[in-house]
Design an enzyme around this catalytic site. Structure first.
Site, PDB file in Angstrom:
ATOM      1  N   GLU A  89       0.851  -1.194   0.000  1.00  0.00           N
ATOM      2  CA  GLU A  89       0.000   0.000   0.000  1.00  0.00           C
ATOM      3  C   GLU A  89       0.885   1.241   0.000  1.00  0.00           C
ATOM      4  O   GLU A  89       1.818   1.348   0.783  1.00  0.00           O
ATOM      5  CB  GLU A  89      -0.897  -0.002   1.247  1.00  0.00           C
ATOM      6  CG  GLU A  89      -1.942   1.070   1.253  1.00  0.00           C
ATOM      7  CD  GLU A  89      -3.273   0.599   0.699  1.00  0.00           C
ATOM      8  OE1 GLU A  89      -4.090   1.475   0.361  1.00  0.00           O
ATOM      9  OE2 GLU A  89      -3.511  -0.614   0.611  1.00  0.00           O
ATOM     10  N   HIS A 126      -4.356  -2.225  -7.938  1.00  0.00           N
ATOM     11  CA  HIS A 126      -5.636  -2.664  -7.384  1.00  0.00           C
ATOM     12  C   HIS A 126      -6.719  -2.618  -8.456  1.00  0.00           C
ATOM     13  O   HIS A 126      -7.580  -3.502  -8.533  1.00  0.00           O
ATOM     14  CB  HIS A 126      -6.005  -1.792  -6.178  1.00  0.00           C
ATOM     15  CG  HIS A 126      -6.927  -2.469  -5.229  1.00  0.00           C
ATOM     16  ND1 HIS A 126      -8.276  -2.267  -5.246  1.00  0.00           N
ATOM     17  CD2 HIS A 126      -6.689  -3.365  -4.248  1.00  0.00           C
ATOM     18  CE1 HIS A 126      -8.837  -2.990  -4.296  1.00  0.00           C
ATOM     19  NE2 HIS A 126      -7.904  -3.671  -3.679  1.00  0.00           N
TER      20      HIS A 126
END
Length: 135
Positions: A89, A126
């Site tokens: 992330e 993503h």
């Protein structure tokens, strides 16, 4: 490459990650890094690594363990990528990435790819694996 370990013991499945993909989402905000760390520590969502705007890398889940970072996902016939991926992330609103972040993410990806024999075409955003988010 220096990694700060903040291993999260809840919301993970021990030894259940086959490590075939690397998924690189972003946080959606440039907010305070400590708030993001606290979020991952307290919520059901988990991530293997978090990279802040200065390029500092935090490990939150062991790579051998499954993290909940993909949600409902699929790619090229594979479904539920949480069990087969390492998540990195990036602290960003999705448009602004620092040079330090880019360098840290590239170095971390290359290291993971080498250690886990993950091919370049298995490093995904993503948005590549779910319709729910665009990152």
């Amino acid at each position: 490459m220096q990694i700060t370990s903040i291993i999260k013991d809840k919301s993970i499945w021990k030894g259940m990650n086959t490590k075939r993909f690397i998924i690189v989402p972003h946080t959606g905000t440039n907010g305070k890094i400590q708030a993001m760390i606290d979020y991952f520590l307290k919520s059901h969502v988990s991530i293997h690594y978090l990279v802040d705007q200065e390029g500092k890398i935090y490990q939150m889940v062991d790579e051998n363990d499954r993290a909940w970072h993909c949600g409902l996902s699929g790619w090229n016939g594979q479904i539920s990528l949480n069990h087969s991926s390492i998540g990195i992330e990036v602290q960003s609103n999705g448009y602004d990435f620092t040079d330090a972040q880019r360098e840290a993410v590239v170095e971390l990806c290359r290291d993971i790819m080498k250690r886990c024999a993950i091919p370049p075409h298995h490093v995904l955003r993503h948005a590549d694996i779910t319709r729910r988010k665009w990152d």
